[in-house]
Design an enzyme around this catalytic site. Structure first.
Site, mmCIF file in Angstrom:
data_model
loop_
_atom_site.group_PDB
_atom_site.id
_atom_site.type_symbol
_atom_site.label_atom_id
_atom_site.label_comp_id
_atom_site.label_asym_id
_atom_site.label_seq_id
_atom_site.Cartn_x
_atom_site.Cartn_y
_atom_site.Cartn_z
ATOM 1 N N HIS A 184 17.071 15.987 -14.120
ATOM 2 C CA HIS A 184 18.317 16.240 -13.400
ATOM 3 C C HIS A 184 18.070 17.103 -12.162
ATOM 4 C CE1 HIS A 184 22.584 16.997 -12.735
ATOM 5 N NE2 HIS A 184 22.252 18.250 -12.539
ATOM 6 N N ARG A 322 26.598 -3.162 -6.981
ATOM 7 C CA ARG A 322 26.274 -3.423 -8.388
ATOM 8 C C ARG A 322 27.557 -3.469 -9.188
ATOM 9 N NH1 ARG A 322 23.055 1.152 -11.451
ATOM 10 N NH2 ARG A 322 25.140 2.067 -11.522
ATOM 11 N N GLU A 411 15.535 -4.227 -14.639
ATOM 12 C CA GLU A 411 15.462 -2.912 -15.271
ATOM 13 C C GLU A 411 14.750 -2.935 -16.615
ATOM 14 O OE1 GLU A 411 19.488 -0.726 -14.355
ATOM 15 O OE2 GLU A 411 19.901 -2.853 -14.682
ATOM 16 N N ASP A 435 15.646 2.916 -15.235
ATOM 17 C CA ASP A 435 15.711 2.212 -16.510
ATOM 18 C C ASP A 435 14.437 1.426 -16.789
ATOM 19 O OD1 ASP A 435 18.015 2.832 -17.955
ATOM 20 O OD2 ASP A 435 19.272 1.617 -16.653
ATOM 21 N N ARG A 445 15.875 8.100 -21.326
ATOM 22 C CA ARG A 445 15.957 8.900 -20.108
ATOM 23 C C ARG A 445 16.903 10.089 -20.236
ATOM 24 N NH1 ARG A 445 19.176 4.925 -15.941
ATOM 25 N NH2 ARG A 445 19.391 6.831 -14.764
ATOM 26 N N CYS A 482 15.866 0.372 -5.953
ATOM 27 C CA CYS A 482 17.053 1.230 -5.814
ATOM 28 C C CYS A 482 17.072 2.366 -6.825
ATOM 29 C CB CYS A 482 18.341 0.414 -5.911
ATOM 30 S SG CYS A 482 18.610 -0.334 -7.525
#
Length: 551
Positions: A184, A322, A411, A435, A445, A482
């Site tokens: 994070h 998306r 992903e 991912d 994750r 991305c």
């Protein structure tokens, strides 16, 4: 000179005095009070009042959403029911410290059991309890400090709640002992353009007030810089500021090969900043913001208005939207409220949309209407696509609504390994490295205990990216990145060498990535990528690429 090493985020450099984030207080020991119940109650009320007043003061200064959160915390701190629980424990003869700890823990467990909105407030209770206990102990409250001057923040890591009130004009740099490139803290640093070195094992040995140099480009922290070194740092900072103030050019390699540099955006209002930083378009627009704040799906009209606002900010430019990526860490009651033991491997992304096809069709309708009313080059993509059949299903449906360019997110390893067959149906592929890393490394994750596995530099992940890049070259279809990996300036070069045609990232990372790819030709990028692929692990791949890039 003492040098700490970690993983640098970006290419920036900063210097300033260290301020360490206070650590969580130890759990108090249950023991009888020697002062008596009246004295303990008095101590608690004084501490709670002081904490509530401090939270309200911070709320008044913060404004916006943060103000609402902090005002709510101030009210919780003085909640009469909670005070009754504390008093009941004090009446049993315990100390104020134990009464506060145990009462808050019981209240927190109750909220967690209720779940939903109230369940989310459980973390607020933990923060309030820590503040009250700190006041009772006469020590600084755990959390982000506010020394009143610019500083370099040192912590084991930052939780999402710790960043809510981070004063970006005061925090010169971040140093953490834990975490990695997808933590994070790292994501925050990239989004906000903060100089950071994460995973520096001995970071907590730094003492408050020590002047340090934090060099993200080299992933180092120098805790005893000389005057000459500080002068050199000032020159680098000035040079970066001058470069960023200059005209923005499109992303190109040293040999002139164009590499589109795009922005990851979460809401239309983010577009202005992306344009100002030189984004050539949008590589990932997350539509979840429309859905997560609602108890029911937004209407077609509400969606169309938001999409049109976004597209209007990028006239004539590519905008990749998306579709709703719900499930896993973003559950929605109106889409999928069934309990799943392992939601990361459950009904999420396109799987969830397909199970509620009316929501999918409404989103495609709104996008098609917004596209017809604007002049941007709209591309749409489905999240969490695993099979060739899913690809054919989605692209056929998108074209049914008149959407010209339909692609998929890669992903999971399955779609990466069958990328040539996936691209036989899709107009493009966009690799979500967050991912893809999670599923390749079998490491959740969201789970801190396996954070060390969550590194997109791992050669296993890079090999899957190469598969997709090669499939794109064979089929003549664009391949973009991305995920967070695209914001890493050196990894961006590797990704280009593996076949990526475009890179999408937090707008704050655009300048560093533009500068980094501009230093290498396509041949260089491929050579650097091969060096990374030959490594055995993520750390080895990163070091091999760094060495190859210097040749």
């Amino acid at each position: 000179m003492s040098t700490l090493r970690g993983v640098g985020i970006g290419q920036g450099i900063a210097t300033g005095p260290v301020v360490r984030m206070a650590q969580a207080l130890p759990e108090p020991v249950k023991q009888d009070s020697e002062a008596g119940a009246d004295a303990e109650r008095s101590r608690v009320r004084e501490a709670v009042s002081a904490v509530a007043a401090d939270l309200q003061q911070r709320a008044d200064a913060a404004g916006g959403a943060a103000q609402e959160v902090l005002e709510a915390q101030a009210m919780i701190a003085e909640d009469p029911t909670l005070m009754d629980e504390i008093d009941a424990r004090i009446d049993e003869g315990t100390t104020a410290e134990w009464a506060v700890f145990d009462a808050f823990a019981g209240f927190r467990a109750t909220l967690e059991a209720v779940g939903g909105y109230l369940g989310e407030r459980a973390a607020d209770l933990e923060d309030i309890a820590q503040r009250v206990l700190a006041h009772l102990a006469g020590v600084a409250a755990p959390g982000v400090p506010d020394p009143g001057h610019p500083f370099v923040l040192v912590a084991s890591d930052l939780a999402p709640a710790d960043t809510a009130l981070l004063k970006l004009d005061q925090v010169l740099a971040l140093i953490t002992s834990d975490g990695g490139p997808t933590s994070h803290t790292a994501i925050l640093a990239r989004e906000k353009g903060i100089v950071a070195v994460v995973g520096a094992a001995d970071a907590l040995s730094l003492t408050d007030g020590t002047t340090v140099v934090v060099d993200a480009a080299t992933g180092t922290v120098n805790d005893s810089p000389t005057e000459d070194e500080l002068a050199a740092v000032a020159e680098r900072i000035a040079a970066r500021e001058a470069e960023e103030a200059g005209p923005v050019t499109p992303g190109t390699l040293a040999d002139g090969t164009p590499i589109s540099l795009l922005a990851n955006l979460g809401k239309p209002s983010d577009a202005a900043d992306a344009v100002a930083r030189g984004a050539e378009g949008v590589g990932l627009f997350r539509t979840e913001f429309l859905f997560l704040s609602s108890a029911q799906a937004p209407t077609i009209e509400q969606q169309r208005t938001a999409y049109a606002e976004l597209l209007g900010a990028f006239e004539g430019k590519k905008v990749v939207v998306r579709l709703l990526d719900a499930g896993a860490d973003k559950p929605l009651a109106f889409l999928n409220d069934a309990h799943e033991e392992n939601p990361a491997l459950g009904l999420r992304g396109l799987r969830a949309l397909r199970a509620s096809e009316d929501i999918l069709r409404e989103q495609l309708t709104a996008l098609a209407e917004a596209d017809a009313a604007t002049s941007a080059d709209l591309w749409v993509m489905a999240p969490m696509v695993t099979t060739v059949e899913e690809t054919a299903y989605f692209t056929t449906l998108a074209r049914e609504y008149g959407l010209r360019t339909a692609g998929v997110m890669v992903e999971v390893p399955a779609s990466a390994l069958l990328a040539d067959r996936v691209l036989a149906h899709a107009d493009f592929a966009s690799i979500g490295t967050n991912d893809l890393t999670q599923y390749t490394m079998a490491a959740d994750r969201l789970l801190g205990s396996v954070a060390s596995f969550q590194d997109p530099w791992h050669p296993a992940v890079l090999r899957l990216v190469r598969e997709v890049g090669a499939a794109g070259a064979r089929t003549g279809k664009p391949v973009g990145i991305c995920g967070e990996a695209a914001a890493d300036p050196l990894l961006a070069v590797v990704l280009v060498g593996l076949g990526a045609n475009s890179l999408s990232m937090a707008p704050a990372a655009l300048a560093d990535v533009r500068r980094s790819i501009g230093q290498h030709s396509l041949e260089d990028a491929r050579r650097i990528a091969e060096a990374a692929l030959d490594a055995d692990d993520a750390a080895g791949a990163r070091e091999a690429a760094r060495t190859a890039a210097q040749k």
